[in-house]
Every structure is written in C-alpha cells, then in structure tokens.
Write a protein that holds these residues in place. Structure first.
Motif, PDB file in Angstrom:
ATOM      1  N   PHE A 127       0.836  -1.201   0.000  1.00 26.80           N
ATOM      2  CA  PHE A 127       0.000   0.000   0.000  1.00 26.80           C
ATOM      3  C   PHE A 127       0.874   1.255   0.000  1.00 26.80           C
ATOM      4  N   MET A 128       1.899   1.262   0.833  1.00 22.19           N
ATOM      5  CA  MET A 128       2.772   2.433   0.921  1.00 22.19           C
ATOM      6  C   MET A 128       3.638   2.612  -0.326  1.00 22.19           C
ATOM      7  N   LEU A 129       4.021   1.519  -0.954  1.00 16.01           N
ATOM      8  CA  LEU A 129       4.871   1.586  -2.148  1.00 16.01           C
ATOM      9  C   LEU A 129       4.101   1.892  -3.429  1.00 16.01           C
ATOM     10  N   ARG A 130       2.782   1.809  -3.409  1.00 15.53           N
ATOM     11  CA  ARG A 130       1.985   1.900  -4.635  1.00 15.53           C
ATOM     12  C   ARG A 130       2.348   3.090  -5.526  1.00 15.53           C
ATOM     13  N   PRO A 131       2.481   4.323  -5.024  1.00 16.17           N
ATOM     14  CA  PRO A 131       2.829   5.431  -5.931  1.00 16.17           C
ATOM     15  C   PRO A 131       4.194   5.246  -6.600  1.00 16.17           C
ATOM     16  N   THR A 132       5.171   4.787  -5.852  1.00 14.53           N
ATOM     17  CA  THR A 132       6.509   4.577  -6.402  1.00 14.53           C
ATOM     18  C   THR A 132       6.505   3.437  -7.411  1.00 14.53           C
ATOM     19  N   LEU A 170      11.067  -6.868  -4.880  1.00 11.88           N
ATOM     20  CA  LEU A 170      12.352  -6.607  -4.231  1.00 11.88           C
ATOM     21  C   LEU A 170      12.200  -5.639  -3.065  1.00 11.88           C
ATOM     22  N   MET A 171      11.439  -4.585  -3.250  1.00 13.12           N
ATOM     23  CA  MET A 171      11.253  -3.595  -2.180  1.00 13.12           C
ATOM     24  C   MET A 171      10.449  -4.176  -1.012  1.00 13.12           C
ATOM     25  N   VAL A 172       9.461  -4.996  -1.299  1.00  9.03           N
ATOM     26  CA  VAL A 172       8.687  -5.629  -0.225  1.00  9.03           C
ATOM     27  C   VAL A 172       9.601  -6.562   0.566  1.00  9.03           C
ATOM     28  N   TRP A 173      10.377  -7.385  -0.139  1.00  2.31           N
ATOM     29  CA  TRP A 173      11.318  -8.290   0.530  1.00  2.31           C
ATOM     30  C   TRP A 173      12.298  -7.508   1.395  1.00  2.31           C
TER      31      TRP A 173
END
Length: 166
Positions: free
Chosen positions: A30-35, A79-82
């Motif tokens: 959810f937090m990464l969605r815009p990026t 990758l960012m979630v991991w």
C-alpha cells in the motif's frame, strides 16, 4: 447534546492483532503503490524504446537496457517488499493490542507502546479488507476488517466519519 449527534466519548474498540507476514506485505505494498506505479511507467517507456530501436535501427539495444525495463515493470515491487520485511525490527514482528477511542489509536505490545492522536492522521484510505490510516508519505497503519466484529467495524466507521472533514 443536539439530536442526531453521536457521542463518541464512550466508544472504545479493543482487539488483539497477531503478527501476520501477509498483512505486513499488504501494508508495505500500500505504501509503495505510488513509487511502483512510476517504476512500471518507466519500465514501459524503456520497453517501448527497445521495441522502437529494434524496428527502426540495425543497432540492437543492449541487454542491460532490456533487463532494466523488465525489472522496472515486474521486479521492483517484490524486491522492495522483501527488503522492507527484512529490515523490520524484531519488535515489529509481534502481535499487539489495538485500542481505538475518541482520542486516537493505541498499539501496545510486549516491547513497545504507541499512541496516535486523530490529529496525526492525514487521511484514511478504505479498501475492501482494511482501513489505512496514512500518517505521512512514508508511514501508515492498517486496521484490518477481518479482525473486527461487525459492530466494531460500524463503530470504527462512525468514528472515522466524525474525524474526517466534510
């Protein structure tokens, strides 16, 4: 109190929130969605450039450019979630007691306690499975609906309706 007004002073929602890696991943996504959206657009632009270069030129694009485009579209988010999960402090990987009342939201765990006043919450984004209380561009807290009773969900929605600007 005027007729039709709901008094929230006595409303308190209390529940246990066990640590769940799926929920942690959901919040991170959810937090990464815009990026992630911008990275996917970049990957699509790179892919279009590669296809155009193949069609109009005898010079073939380099393999790293192709890999970069594919990574931007498909690999960046996982990758960012991991990495975000791996970087979590061990204290975050425990369940906590959540209390929602007229003053704000409190999380109490064995090794920490956090209190958020309603004024610190910039906006609330409701999804089918959760409410996301957004504190900043980089911070949010998820309140998962499946952990609540129907009455608690109704109470929480009423609290949010009182807190959000018209």
């Amino acid at each position: 109190m005027p007729e039709g007004c709901i008094s929230l002073a006595r409303v308190q929602i209390s529940l246990w929130v066990p640590y769940d890696e799926w929920r942690a991943r959901r919040l991170i996504k959810f937090m990464l969605r815009p990026t992630v959206t911008w990275m996917r657009v970049l990957g699509a632009v790179i892919a279009a450039y590669v296809v155009l270069a193949l069609l109009v030129s005898s010079i073939s694009p380099s393999i790293p450019l192709i890999v970069l485009g594919v990574f931007c579209v498909f690999g960046f988010e996982p990758l960012m979630v991991w990495y975000s999960l791996r970087a979590q402090n061990a204290a975050i990987r425990q369940g906590y007691h959540l209390v929602v009342d007229d003053a704000g939201v409190t999380m109490k765990a064995e090794s920490y306690e956090s209190r958020l006043a309603w004024s610190t919450i910039q906006r609330v984004k409701e999804k089918p499975d959760a409410w996301f209380l957004v504190l900043s561009k980089m911070q949010a807290m998820a309140i998962y609906k499946d952990l609540m009773t129907e009455e608690q969900r109704s109470q929480f929605a009423a609290i949010l309706a009182q807190r959000q600007p018209a």
